[in-house]
Design a protein around this motif. Structure first.
Motif, short mmCIF file in Angstrom:
data_model
loop_
_atom_site.label_atom_id
_atom_site.label_comp_id
_atom_site.label_asym_id
_atom_site.label_seq_id
_atom_site.Cartn_x
_atom_site.Cartn_y
_atom_site.Cartn_z
N ARG A 1 0.79 -1.31 0.03
CA ARG A 1 -0.12 -0.03 -0.10
C ARG A 1 1.01 1.30 0.01
NH1 ARG A 1 -2.66 1.16 5.20
NH2 ARG A 1 -2.30 3.56 5.01
N ARG A 2 2.04 1.17 0.74
CA ARG A 2 2.78 2.49 0.92
C ARG A 2 3.47 2.86 -0.32
NH1 ARG A 2 7.78 2.91 1.08
NH2 ARG A 2 8.09 0.81 1.38
N GLN A 3 4.10 1.51 -0.92
CA GLN A 3 4.65 1.83 -2.24
C GLN A 3 3.76 2.38 -3.40
OE1 GLN A 3 8.07 1.38 -2.53
NE2 GLN A 3 7.87 2.08 -4.62
N ARG A 4 2.46 1.89 -3.41
CA ARG A 4 1.73 2.04 -4.56
C ARG A 4 1.26 3.60 -4.17
NH1 ARG A 4 -1.92 -3.33 -5.51
NH2 ARG A 4 -0.26 -4.33 -6.89
N ALA A 5 1.05 4.16 -3.02
CA ALA A 5 0.87 5.37 -2.69
C ALA A 5 1.90 6.28 -3.20
CB ALA A 5 0.50 5.70 -1.25
N GLN A 6 3.34 5.84 -3.07
CA GLN A 6 4.58 6.69 -3.55
C GLN A 6 4.54 6.85 -5.03
OE1 GLN A 6 7.76 4.87 -1.68
NE2 GLN A 6 7.61 5.90 0.20
N THR A 7 4.21 5.64 -5.75
CA THR A 7 4.00 5.65 -7.14
C THR A 7 2.99 6.54 -7.54
OG1 THR A 7 4.80 3.43 -7.02
CG2 THR A 7 4.11 4.27 -9.14
N HIS A 8 1.88 6.73 -7.07
CA HIS A 8 0.67 7.48 -7.19
C HIS A 8 1.14 8.91 -7.18
CE1 HIS A 8 -3.40 8.46 -8.20
NE2 HIS A 8 -3.39 9.13 -6.80
#
Length: 106
Positions: free
Chosen positions: A81-88
């Motif tokens: 979830r954290r990694q996808r938020a950063q990519t977003h």
């Protein structure tokens, strides 16, 4: 065209490419991690099943199994979830740079 606008367009395109590269590498890493966690879950389950058959306390072994799987999978989901938020956020930054240069995002 204004050099500042060109620079913003170029920066927006580079950020967009970087965000897409991050997203694809993240998905590959998440797949590898998911496969590893499934294998670990199966191995731990079989090991605890053998211990239970050998006369171990099934309540304690079951609690250990639940805690181990909860911690392992919980860490995976939080990391994902954290990694996808950063990519977003990186994608949004790229879109912002492209909008400021007057170029519609890809």
């Amino acid at each position: 065209m204004d050099p500042v606008t060109q620079a913003r367009q170029q920066a927006g395109r580079e950020l967009q490419t970087l965000a897409e590269d991050f997203a694809s590498s993240d998905e590959a890493a998440f797949l590898r991690t998911r496969i590893a966690y499934i294998v670990i879950s199966v191995v731990v389950t079989l090991f605890l099943l053998v211990l239970t058959i050998a006369g171990g306390n099934w309540r304690q072994l079951g609690l250990f199994w639940l805690l181990l799987l909860a911690v392992m999978w919980g860490a995976f989901w939080l990391s994902q979830r954290r990694q996808r938020a950063q990519t977003h956020r990186l994608m949004e930054l790229a879109e912002s740079w492209q909008r400021s240069a007057g170029v519609p995002p890809l």
